[in-house]
Design a protein around this motif. Structure first.
Motif, short mmCIF file in Angstrom:
data_model
loop_
_atom_site.label_atom_id
_atom_site.label_comp_id
_atom_site.label_asym_id
_atom_site.label_seq_id
_atom_site.Cartn_x
_atom_site.Cartn_y
_atom_site.Cartn_z
N LYS A 35 23.22 3.38 93.49
CA LYS A 35 22.93 4.46 94.77
C LYS A 35 22.12 5.49 94.40
O LYS A 35 21.96 5.99 93.30
N ARG A 36 21.56 6.32 95.28
CA ARG A 36 20.99 7.57 95.28
C ARG A 36 21.71 8.58 94.74
O ARG A 36 22.99 8.70 95.07
N GLN A 37 21.30 9.61 94.04
CA GLN A 37 22.09 10.84 93.81
C GLN A 37 22.61 11.44 94.93
O GLN A 37 21.89 11.37 96.16
N ASP A 38 23.81 12.29 94.81
CA ASP A 38 24.46 13.02 95.87
C ASP A 38 23.24 13.86 96.60
O ASP A 38 22.86 14.86 95.89
N GLY A 39 23.03 13.76 97.92
CA GLY A 39 21.94 14.65 98.25
C GLY A 39 20.53 14.36 98.07
O GLY A 39 19.88 15.15 98.47
N GLU A 40 20.30 13.35 97.42
CA GLU A 40 18.88 12.81 97.21
C GLU A 40 18.29 12.10 98.60
O GLU A 40 18.90 11.71 99.28
N ARG A 41 17.14 12.69 98.78
CA ARG A 41 16.26 12.06 99.91
C ARG A 41 15.31 10.97 99.50
O ARG A 41 14.44 11.40 98.79
N MET A 83 15.57 16.28 97.16
CA MET A 83 16.86 16.55 97.63
C MET A 83 16.58 17.05 99.14
O MET A 83 15.71 17.75 99.34
N THR A 84 17.68 16.62 100.00
CA THR A 84 17.68 17.09 101.39
C THR A 84 17.42 18.47 101.51
O THR A 84 16.98 19.00 102.38
N ARG A 85 18.18 19.32 100.68
CA ARG A 85 18.00 20.85 100.71
C ARG A 85 16.84 21.41 100.73
O ARG A 85 16.55 22.46 100.90
#
Length: 161
Positions: A38-44, A94-96
């Motif tokens: 899975k992608r990292q938490d918050g990864e885009r 990251m989405t942020r």
């Protein structure tokens, strides 16, 4: 350098696809798919209809003038700025790190090109502000509703301060 100075002294910067970075981001997606991770938490992750583009700033003190966008045929282009500085080891997006507002340009089958004026104005001004502390800036271009990269020409015009 992808920079031209018009006769009026305006600085025009053309968005150029960063093919190598786009490919690295696509490899990240395929690697995760193959390994079942899975992608990292918050990864885009980069979507199939997206590509990474860049602007290289030769001048650091710029004042935003206008967008120059030409889209052949119908479709929708969404341009999102990225606050991240990429390093050779390709730190993950990251989405942020995605900036707002975004620039959205669209054209229907029999329409002229349209956009949200306030958003693209604010976005252009934000890019000019970031140019004061950067030599390069990255963007996600999303091509939707039939738009394709060869149909698009996109640049920004600034005045050098």
């Amino acid at each position: 350098m992808d920079q031209t100075e018009a006769a009026s002294g305006d600085v025009v910067l053309e968005f150029k696809e960063d093919v190598a970075l786009t490919e690295k981001m696509r490899l990240r997606v395929s690697s995760l798919q193959r390994s079942g991770q899975k992608r990292q938490d918050g990864e885009r992750l980069l979507l199939p209809h997206e590509a990474v583009y860049r602007l290289d700033f030769g001048h650091q003190e710029l004042s935003f003038l206008r967008w120059n966008v030409s889209l052949v045929g119908s479709g929708r282009i969404t341009i999102t700025g990225i606050s991240q500085h990429w390093t050779p080891d390709l730190t993950h997006l990251m989405t942020r790190q995605l900036l707002e507002p975004v620039g959205t340009f669209w054209r229907g089958p029999d329409d002229d090109l349209k956009w949200l004026e306030a958003d693209v104005q604010e976005f252009g001004e934000r890019i000019a502000e970031l140019a004061k502390v950067r030599k390069v800036m990255y963007f996600l271009f999303a091509f939707k509703d039939g738009a394709e990269p060869p149909q698009l020409q996109c640049s920004l015009a600034f005045t050098a301060c």
